[in-house]
Design a protein around this motif. Sequence first.
Motif, mmCIF file in Angstrom:
data_model
loop_
_atom_site.group_PDB
_atom_site.id
_atom_site.type_symbol
_atom_site.label_atom_id
_atom_site.label_comp_id
_atom_site.label_asym_id
_atom_site.label_seq_id
_atom_site.Cartn_x
_atom_site.Cartn_y
_atom_site.Cartn_z
ATOM 1 N N LEU A 57 5.882 11.857 -14.767
ATOM 2 C CA LEU A 57 6.098 10.901 -13.753
ATOM 3 C C LEU A 57 6.424 11.389 -12.388
ATOM 4 C CD1 LEU A 57 8.543 8.755 -15.883
ATOM 5 C CD2 LEU A 57 6.048 8.532 -15.890
ATOM 6 N N LYS A 58 5.906 10.814 -11.446
ATOM 7 C CA LYS A 58 6.182 11.322 -9.816
ATOM 8 C C LYS A 58 7.454 10.367 -9.471
ATOM 9 C CE LYS A 58 1.125 11.796 -8.839
ATOM 10 N NZ LYS A 58 1.262 12.981 -9.633
ATOM 11 N N SER A 59 8.040 11.330 -8.598
ATOM 12 C CA SER A 59 9.551 10.856 -8.204
ATOM 13 C C SER A 59 9.760 9.689 -7.053
ATOM 14 C CB SER A 59 10.305 12.250 -7.789
ATOM 15 O OG SER A 59 9.547 12.678 -6.548
ATOM 16 N N GLY A 60 8.665 9.365 -6.697
ATOM 17 C CA GLY A 60 8.575 8.252 -5.767
ATOM 18 C C GLY A 60 9.452 6.987 -6.279
ATOM 19 N N VAL A 61 9.389 6.648 -7.673
ATOM 20 C CA VAL A 61 10.417 5.577 -7.931
ATOM 21 C C VAL A 61 11.673 5.996 -8.035
ATOM 22 C CG1 VAL A 61 10.059 6.527 -10.189
ATOM 23 C CG2 VAL A 61 10.788 4.083 -9.845
ATOM 24 N N ALA A 62 12.094 7.213 -7.993
ATOM 25 C CA ALA A 62 13.530 7.513 -7.923
ATOM 26 C C ALA A 62 13.799 7.539 -6.337
ATOM 27 C CB ALA A 62 13.650 9.204 -8.238
ATOM 28 N N ARG A 63 12.833 8.118 -5.442
ATOM 29 C CA ARG A 63 13.543 7.772 -3.989
ATOM 30 C C ARG A 63 13.641 6.525 -3.617
ATOM 31 N NH1 ARG A 63 9.152 10.736 -0.330
ATOM 32 N NH2 ARG A 63 7.862 10.792 -2.360
ATOM 33 N N GLU B 207 3.113 7.070 -13.069
ATOM 34 C CA GLU B 207 2.389 8.131 -13.432
ATOM 35 C C GLU B 207 1.600 8.524 -12.110
ATOM 36 O OE1 GLU B 207 0.759 8.020 -17.901
ATOM 37 O OE2 GLU B 207 1.366 5.672 -16.949
ATOM 38 N N GLY B 208 1.199 7.629 -11.318
ATOM 39 C CA GLY B 208 0.667 7.739 -10.020
ATOM 40 C C GLY B 208 -0.796 7.322 -10.122
ATOM 41 N N GLU C 278 -3.193 8.477 -25.223
ATOM 42 C CA GLU C 278 -2.534 9.527 -24.683
ATOM 43 C C GLU C 278 -1.152 9.519 -24.331
ATOM 44 O OE1 GLU C 278 -4.835 11.469 -21.651
ATOM 45 O OE2 GLU C 278 -6.647 12.004 -22.870
ATOM 46 N N ASP C 279 -0.732 10.591 -24.243
ATOM 47 C CA ASP C 279 0.730 10.635 -23.659
ATOM 48 C C ASP C 279 0.600 10.330 -22.282
ATOM 49 O OD1 ASP C 279 1.662 11.334 -26.390
ATOM 50 O OD2 ASP C 279 1.672 13.321 -25.716
ATOM 51 N N MET C 280 2.149 9.907 -21.965
ATOM 52 C CA MET C 280 2.183 9.653 -20.447
ATOM 53 C C MET C 280 2.095 10.650 -19.577
ATOM 54 S SD MET C 280 5.368 7.076 -19.420
ATOM 55 C CE MET C 280 6.488 8.311 -20.252
ATOM 56 N N ALA C 281 1.524 10.548 -18.465
ATOM 57 C CA ALA C 281 1.262 11.893 -17.629
ATOM 58 C C ALA C 281 2.893 11.924 -16.869
ATOM 59 C CB ALA C 281 0.394 11.338 -16.366
ATOM 60 N N PRO D 33 0.975 -1.315 -0.212
ATOM 61 C CA PRO D 33 0.201 -0.101 0.160
ATOM 62 C C PRO D 33 0.782 1.191 -0.111
ATOM 63 C CG PRO D 33 -0.043 -1.187 2.227
ATOM 64 C CD PRO D 33 0.699 -1.986 1.228
ATOM 65 N N VAL D 34 0.309 2.220 -0.727
ATOM 66 C CA VAL D 34 1.022 3.507 -0.583
ATOM 67 C C VAL D 34 -0.018 4.432 -0.321
ATOM 68 C CG1 VAL D 34 2.054 5.373 -2.219
ATOM 69 C CG2 VAL D 34 2.668 2.922 -2.412
ATOM 70 N N ASP D 35 0.057 5.373 0.703
ATOM 71 C CA ASP D 35 -1.076 6.350 1.046
ATOM 72 C C ASP D 35 -1.030 7.414 0.492
ATOM 73 O OD1 ASP D 35 -3.086 7.396 2.351
ATOM 74 O OD2 ASP D 35 -2.204 7.150 4.318
ATOM 75 N N ARG D 36 -1.503 7.577 -0.554
ATOM 76 C CA ARG D 36 -1.411 8.974 -1.568
ATOM 77 C C ARG D 36 -1.917 9.873 -0.728
ATOM 78 N NH1 ARG D 36 -3.996 7.308 -7.410
ATOM 79 N NH2 ARG D 36 -5.695 6.827 -5.984
#
Lengths: 322, 216
Positions: B135-141, B122-123, B130-133, B91-94
């Motif tokens: 990207l959120k940086s969670g994957v980088a962290r 993309e979250g 459509e094009d990709m939204a 789970p990821v609590d958005r």
Amino acid sequence: MTKLADTLQLIGASPLAWGCAVVAAFLIAGSAAALILPRTSAGPDFADLGKRMISWWVIIGLTAGSLVGGWQGTSVLFAIVSFLALREFLSLAPARREDRLIILLAYLTIPISYLFVIINIYMFYLVFIPVYVFLALPFLMACIGQTRGFLASSATIHWGLVTCVYNIGFIPLLMRVPRWDAPQAGAVGLVFLLLVATEANDVFQYVVGKLIGRRKIAPKVSPGKTWEGFLGGCVLTTALIILIGPDFTPLRGVGLWVVALSLPPVGFAGDVTFSAIKRDIGVKDTSHFIPGHGGVLDRLDSLTFTAPLYFHLLAYYALATY
Amino acid sequence: MTWLRLLLITVVLRPWARLMTGADVIGREHLPLTGPAIIAANHNSHVDTLLLLTLFPARTLARVRPAAAADYFLSNPAISWVSRNLIGIVPVDRSAVGSGVDVLAPARAALENGDILIIFPEGTRGEAGEDMAPLKSGVARLAEACPRAPVTPVWIQGAGRVLPKGAHIPVPMTCAVLVGEPIHWTGDRASFMAALKQALEALHAQAPPLKWCETD
């Protein structure tokens, strides 16, 4: 005319037995080539021949197994094949968001069509997709209320249905021919000749084109195809049908010649027509479902054209059933 | 519950995915078979998660866990039970983003544990075609926290037409799954995110075309 066949029949082999033996011999020869050729100097040209041959073994094995299963087995196989082909077609062709449920209904025409094969009412089969589905799906699309792109969308879906479902369904319909109407090798013999001639035609046109092809026949649609490949393939397939046709079917004389002369160019037409569709959509293969070959439609394109023609010519010249 | 999940995925989900999508996989050899590893995919449909789960061999499956929004998948007891036990979500609590709570802690723990984490950077689900939204940086962290985990980019083409956001009835459509070569933590977030975006866009460019008619 068919000395080999006569000799084999003397030793007790039916046409289907030696037919299968010859197909198996070609498979083995092809597999041997797939093992040897990649090691020669022309190796890179044959890199995926191994994959192609494995796929051929699977395709021919499944087809043979379904034919042994009679019209029931053949119906199951070709219903699945129709579904896979239609799914490829409807996924690649431009669709409207609103038409998702129409597409779901389009799949539903497969079990209904095959229901008519099961209850063996040819007349219902004949009119269901080309007349009633042709009218009903556009009406339901009209009920959804999106009129923009309406004509193009309804035509696209119907084109897919006729080629992938209706035309392919003539093969299980052929399997319903009783033994007395095709005493040479039964219904299986009728289907065997159609499948062998159609696939051999593809292979002959390809091989002759590779060997001596120079003049392009359809440069804009299918740049790999040549006049030499087309004519050479036609001559070889016509000869094949004249040679083995009488052993597998009740076709004789004029009927045999009409089938032998018309089937090869019509197979070619199917190939080129689907090439035009693929070029329009912007893909080389319709999917990667069959390793080394591409999609189901890439293998089926000629058959969607030859199956109805072969069925109707047989029905006119040689069969009392239809 | 592990055996039930395994049974469900191999016996029910796999044939279902083949029927609905054809599961046309290109580059299967790039899929990680051992953890810790991260799969970063585009997201258009719930089918994405199910389709990705069917790509792994049975012996790897126990390790494969999709990261999923807690606000959606843990919202009611039935969905929550299925999500946790059968899908195996992390789970990821958005809703807690920005509140100081470490929302990525369960995902990091899964990586520490040697799991293969499926992330949709993309979250949320976008529209097919459509094009990709952004990207959120969670994957980088996560890549930063566990630099030994390779990040495998995956482009799923067509799942958004099988079951778009908001639709309830899935319609069979051929989907292509393109798996790219894994990328690794680059040392800083900006360059890592740029590399991931580039990898996903390169896969997108190779994907078969997906056409909705222009209806607007």
